[in-house]
Design an enzyme around this catalytic site. Sequence first.
Site, PDB file in Angstrom:
ATOM      1  N   HIS A  33       0.815  -1.229   0.000  1.00 48.03           N
ATOM      2  CA  HIS A  33       0.000   0.000   0.000  1.00 48.03           C
ATOM      3  C   HIS A  33       0.845   1.274   0.000  1.00 48.03           C
ATOM      4  CE1 HIS A  33      -3.706  -2.194   0.451  1.00 48.03           C
ATOM      5  NE2 HIS A  33      -3.344  -2.746   1.584  1.00 48.03           N
ATOM      6  N   ASP A  76      -2.492 -10.613  -2.480  1.00 48.90           N
ATOM      7  CA  ASP A  76      -3.065 -10.200  -1.207  1.00 48.90           C
ATOM      8  C   ASP A  76      -4.562  -9.933  -1.414  1.00 48.90           C
ATOM      9  OD1 ASP A  76      -2.095  -8.833   1.630  1.00 48.90           O
ATOM     10  OD2 ASP A  76      -3.798  -7.756   0.775  1.00 48.90           O
ATOM     11  N   HIS A 112      -6.136  -7.373  -0.571  1.00 52.56           N
ATOM     12  CA  HIS A 112      -6.310  -5.963  -0.918  1.00 52.56           C
ATOM     13  C   HIS A 112      -5.490  -5.582  -2.146  1.00 52.56           C
ATOM     14  CE1 HIS A 112      -6.959  -6.269   3.508  1.00 52.56           C
ATOM     15  NE2 HIS A 112      -8.004  -5.520   3.217  1.00 52.56           N
ATOM     16  N   ASP A 159      -4.522 -12.869   3.751  1.00 52.82           N
ATOM     17  CA  ASP A 159      -5.822 -12.332   4.196  1.00 52.82           C
ATOM     18  C   ASP A 159      -6.947 -12.728   3.251  1.00 52.82           C
ATOM     19  OD1 ASP A 159      -4.587 -10.637   2.375  1.00 52.82           O
ATOM     20  OD2 ASP A 159      -4.763  -8.848   3.622  1.00 52.82           O
ATOM     21  N   TYR A 205      -4.273 -11.637   8.635  1.00 50.81           N
ATOM     22  CA  TYR A 205      -4.525 -11.186  10.006  1.00 50.81           C
ATOM     23  C   TYR A 205      -5.157 -12.252  10.897  1.00 50.81           C
ATOM     24  CZ  TYR A 205      -3.124  -7.204   7.436  1.00 50.81           C
ATOM     25  OH  TYR A 205      -2.384  -6.396   6.632  1.00 50.81           O
TER      26      TYR A 205
HETATM   27 ZN   LIG Z   1      -4.177  -7.159   2.643  1.00 49.04          ZN
END
Ligand SMILES: [Zn+2]
Lengths: 335, 335
Positions: free
Chosen positions: A155, A191, A193, A280, A319
């Site tokens: 990110h 990932d 995201h 995740d 997570y």
């Molecule tokens: Zn992520």
Amino acid sequence: MMRLFFDPRQLDHAPAQELHNGAFVPYAETPARAQALCAGVHATESPTDHGEAPILAVHDAGYVAYLKTAYDRWLAAGRSGDVMGYIWPVVRRRALDLTRIDALAGRYSMDSSTPLTADSWTSAYWSTQSALSALDAVLAGDRVATALCRPPGHHAGADYLGGYCFINQAAVAAQAARDAGIARVAILDIDYHHGNGTQDIFWDRGDVFYASVHADPATDFPFYWGHADEVGEGAGEGTTLNLPLPHGTTIAAFRAAQATALDAIARFDPGLLIVSFGADTFEGDPIANFALKTSDYAMLARDIAATGLPTVVLTEGGYAVDNLGENLASFLSGF
Amino acid sequence: MMRLFFDPRQLDHAPAQELHNGAFVPYAETPARAQALCAGVHATESPTDHGEAPILAVHDAGYVAYLKTAYDRWLAAGRSGDVMGYIWPVVRRRALDLTRIDALAGRYSMDSSTPLTADSWTSAYWSTQSALSALDAVLAGDRVATALCRPPGHHAGADYLGGYCFINQAAVAAQAARDAGIARVAILDIDYHHGNGTQDIFWDRGDVFYASVHADPATDFPFYWGHADEVGEGAGEGTTLNLPLPHGTTIAAFRAAQATALDAIARFDPGLLIVSFGADTFEGDPIANFALKTSDYAMLARDIAATGLPTVVLTEGGYAVDNLGENLASFLSGF
Ligand SMILES: [Zn+2]
Ligand SMILES: [Zn+2]
């Protein structure tokens, strides 16, 4: 035996809380995540220190200076707790000579969910050295090598932190590979995201392909990046590929999307593949909404290995701490 | 007697807290501010309802829809408290079809200091109607009229809220004056803070002059706007004038800067002047660092009145609530 890199200084960064959905909650990207990653694999090696040059080859010098000095500036301003912005330059963002820590915090971040502590720079620095050391192993002839990157990186943009990320390890490794003479580098981001920072860094470049399979940003962080119509610009037009998927996605649809990404990467004909691996996507992840199972990760890795490309694996999110080690182990077993 | 407009619905908006310097603190832009403004002047009139059209002439339709629906969307997402973003589109901001309230909250805001409540739209709407009614009075021949605008407006852009502002009353009034046939309109902003929203809205337009005297954004909110080198673009190049001043500024330097702004406005030769008046330049203001005294405001107003321009006064900030009424009264006494 695949080489695995990790430095214990990657554990130091430990923000107390993050702002999420209108309230402060415990910080999800904990040092325990790195301990879980280590527990899932055989013994790790300490990385070699490559210094700041590979970081500055990707990140803005003012941003790097901010990462190193922000916490002291925060204390000097009489504040307690971790550094966090409260205003962001949403229009006409530009280089400015700003002196107040709050101005810098907003200028160099994209969210209020990534507090910066006294240790953030150190942990992110060594997370990056782990990535660069894994790259070294592959450049030296290994088929695949892995860095347990924590804090994660995808990110983080050239001049902004966010999404628990400070230095973009995938981007730094890709640039280092370019600087080592690899003409074309591909990054596969799986990932949950979208890796907005990686996309931004290589947005207008034709020498690094960025392909991402992720939750639809219409409903999921980072919201403003990762939509299917984002394909890069200028020399980079066509070297960004976004494959958003809906909540509830299971392995069949995820694997098919990854296959689409790998096909595009094969056409790009890179000399090196960097994988941003997030666990995740796991069905038990507390902040995400896909439904992959532990055994699915081995299958995804086998598909990646089938490309035959020299591969650097870097960890991103994940997570469900109790399952993180076994999910990583499953993934690495596929190589 | 100068006409003064205010609607009691402007009191409804009352966020509980704001994020500032890394922690939640009580919201500074309280309904008590409006009560103090009213207490400082003779009886006010209720505004005429001009509907949404003058608002939509300045603000993005998606943004207005957000203002009206955000709180219900927040509740529907299972949240409590007021709506607040946690991620902002700091690069490549664009129109996107986003469904999650958090995505919208960041898309349509610039900070985490301006929570949106169930009443924000109503209060901002009537604050704007008060401004439009003061404009009506001046268009009908009054030399000067005033609206007690609260919530304030000058930090709100065409499609973003922030800095306690939701609808930009100065911009809506300026556009309404243009639409009423005034060829050139000038806005003089003498709030402590730069009016980034007003500047943004007229950035590339040559028909509305924006001049602001304010605290240097290198040290003060909104940080990313209001620097002296910002002069507008395209048709608007030269019709934005920023005059930042240092902490501790007293009346002599402030008055001189205002004179510079008024000279530039005189050369622009507008048919109407709108004044964004903030009393947060007051020496006792709890969130600001200038040192104007109550009697100074009358002098500033006399200098403005000496231009001879038809003038609409709109209130912006001012957080020394116990002094707010007398500071406004002093200012208005100068006309
Ligand atoms: Zn992520
Ligand atoms: Zn102000």
